[in-house]
Design a protein around this motif. Structure first.
Motif, short mmCIF file in Angstrom:
data_model
loop_
_atom_site.label_atom_id
_atom_site.label_comp_id
_atom_site.label_asym_id
_atom_site.label_seq_id
_atom_site.Cartn_x
_atom_site.Cartn_y
_atom_site.Cartn_z
N GLY A 1 48.95 36.63 37.05
CA GLY A 1 49.23 37.04 38.43
C GLY A 1 48.30 38.12 38.93
N VAL A 2 48.01 39.12 38.09
CA VAL A 2 47.17 40.24 38.52
C VAL A 2 45.74 39.78 38.77
CG1 VAL A 2 46.14 42.41 37.75
CG2 VAL A 2 48.59 42.04 37.49
N PHE A 3 45.19 38.97 37.88
CA PHE A 3 43.82 38.50 38.07
C PHE A 3 43.72 37.55 39.26
CE2 PHE A 3 42.84 40.33 34.01
CZ PHE A 3 41.48 40.55 34.05
N GLY A 4 44.73 36.70 39.45
CA GLY A 4 44.73 35.84 40.63
C GLY A 4 44.80 36.65 41.91
N LEU A 5 45.62 37.71 41.92
CA LEU A 5 45.74 38.56 43.10
C LEU A 5 44.44 39.28 43.39
CD1 LEU A 5 47.49 39.89 45.29
CD2 LEU A 5 48.17 41.59 43.60
N PHE A 6 43.77 39.80 42.37
CA PHE A 6 42.51 40.50 42.58
C PHE A 6 41.41 39.53 43.01
CE2 PHE A 6 44.39 44.25 41.02
CZ PHE A 6 43.50 45.30 41.22
N GLY A 7 41.45 38.28 42.53
CA GLY A 7 40.49 37.31 43.00
C GLY A 7 40.64 37.04 44.49
N PHE A 8 41.87 36.90 44.94
CA PHE A 8 42.12 36.70 46.37
C PHE A 8 41.73 37.94 47.17
CE2 PHE A 8 44.82 37.03 50.12
CZ PHE A 8 44.56 35.81 50.75
N LEU A 9 42.05 39.14 46.64
CA LEU A 9 41.69 40.39 47.32
C LEU A 9 40.18 40.53 47.46
CD1 LEU A 9 42.57 43.15 48.49
CD2 LEU A 9 42.47 44.04 46.16
N LEU A 10 39.46 40.17 46.41
CA LEU A 10 38.00 40.25 46.46
C LEU A 10 37.43 39.31 47.51
CD1 LEU A 10 35.26 41.15 45.36
CD2 LEU A 10 35.51 39.45 43.55
N ALA A 11 37.91 38.08 47.55
CA ALA A 11 37.44 37.13 48.56
C ALA A 11 37.81 37.59 49.97
CB ALA A 11 38.02 35.74 48.28
N TRP A 12 38.99 38.19 50.12
CA TRP A 12 39.41 38.68 51.43
C TRP A 12 38.52 39.83 51.89
CZ3 TRP A 12 41.91 43.38 52.92
CH2 TRP A 12 42.40 43.38 54.23
#
Length: 354
Positions: A93-104
């Motif tokens: 969950g944390v890595f998926g969230l940071f991946g989305f945050l980075l793309a955003w």
């Protein structure tokens, strides 16, 4: 500046930043030297915090604000990664969230993307150091990270004083800043950004889960390769993704051979400090080159006090798994993009009303 030199360093924004390079050198040099003499792993996190803070230029108008964000959010990211390393679902969950945050964040320009990349790299280091770190406390890691960043901030205040600048510059209005960011966000097509966000989230989530389930030592070799390969270009196609993963794998192999040939923390630190100073003095304005610069320094910082360089097979396997994971996600993204293109060309496909 000489026109020939300006052409040779065209990838770098402006003249060499001597002041920022000195701040980065002293900021990272003190904790690294203390770590060499004491062999305490806490100085490693202080040096990472110092390097993260040194990415902001203290002479720019928003330099001190960006430095504060890099220190505070970077400490939270490193501690969060250390905490999630012992739980598979938390890593996913944390890595998926940071991946989305980075793309955003990348929607709002390269500077916001660089901020997101630095935070995600801190998450990867915290997650990968959990097995080999003897501290065992994410709060201690975050505090040591902050102490290293505050040491760099003290040097930055001194540099501003030497240039006769205000210790804390005037801050921009939030409304004006939001307008500029919204203007940047409109430049990127929404469907393209969604595909990129899905690829980043999926790749980083799978990377964090793989490191956790396989209990890989020094898992940041895997996660950082995945992170850097995805960020070399925002508009990735299949061929470019293969090229970026191969470039990341070759770079990782060169760093592993460097550490294996030295096999001495003192020699590695002596090699790393000039590299940090040179990289900060000639920091790339291009996003892909910046990612390559920062990734190399982050990996060498994490390995600067390592005593197990004779075990290169673990590092090589982690790098290879990371490159294969990038290729897998690139294949899935390419297949999904082709499916969307065929659906757009099919006249029998019903279209939604706008």
């Amino acid at each position: 500046m000489n026109p020939r030199l300006r052409h040779a360093f065209g990838w770098h924004a402006g003249p060499p930043a001597w002041g920022s390079a000195v701040v980065a050198g002293f900021g990272c040099g003190l904790p690294l030297l203390l770590g060499l003499f004491s062999a305490h792993p806490g100085f490693l996190w202080a040096s990472v915090g110092a390097f993260q803070a040194a990415q902001a230029s203290p002479l720019h108008r928003f330099g001190m604000l960006r430095m504060s964000l890099l220190i505070g959010l970077g400490a939270c990211s490193a501690g969060l990664g250390f905490w999630a390393a012992s739980q598979p679902l938390a890593s996913l969950g944390v890595f998926g969230l940071f991946g989305f945050l980075l793309a955003w964040l990348q929607r709002f320009g390269s500077e916001a993307g660089k901020l997101g990349f630095g935070l995600t790299a801190c998450l990867c280091l915290g997650h990968g150091q959990q097995i080999v770190d003897s501290l065992g406390n994410p709060y201690a890691i975050a505090m040591l990270f902050i102490l290293g960043g505050l040491w760099v901030m003290l040097l930055a205040f001194g540099l501003r004083g030497l240039h006769g600048l205000r210790m804390w510059p005037y801050m921009p209005r939030v409304i004006s800043l939001a307008r500029v960011l919204r203007r940047y966000a409109k430049r990127l097509p929404r469907q393209q950004w969604r595909l990129h966000a899905a690829a980043c989230s999926l790749a980083l989530a799978l990377a964090g889960l793989t490191v956790n389930l396989a209990e890989l030592q020094r898992g940041y070799w895997l996660t950082l390769i995945v992170l850097s390969s995805l960020q070399l270009r925002l508009q990735d196609n299949l061929v470019r993704a293969l090229q970026s993963s191969l470039l990341s794998l070759v770079t990782a192999g060169g760093l592993i051979l460097l550490g294996y040939s030295l096999q001495s923390p003192a020699l590695l630190v002596a090699t790393l400090l000039p590299l940090i100073i040179l990289g900060r003095m000639l920091q790339a304005s291009h996003y892909g080159l910046f990612v390559l610069q920062v990734t190399i320094c982050f990996i060498l910082l994490a390995e600067s006090l390592a005593q197990d360089w004779q075990q290169i097979d673990t590092r090589l396997l982690n790098a290879l798994f990371g490159a294969l994971l990038v290729v897998l996600v690139a294949l899935l993204t390419h297949a999904f993009r082709q499916l969307l293109a065929r659906r757009a060309l099919d006249p029998s496909t019903p279209r939604q009303r706008s």
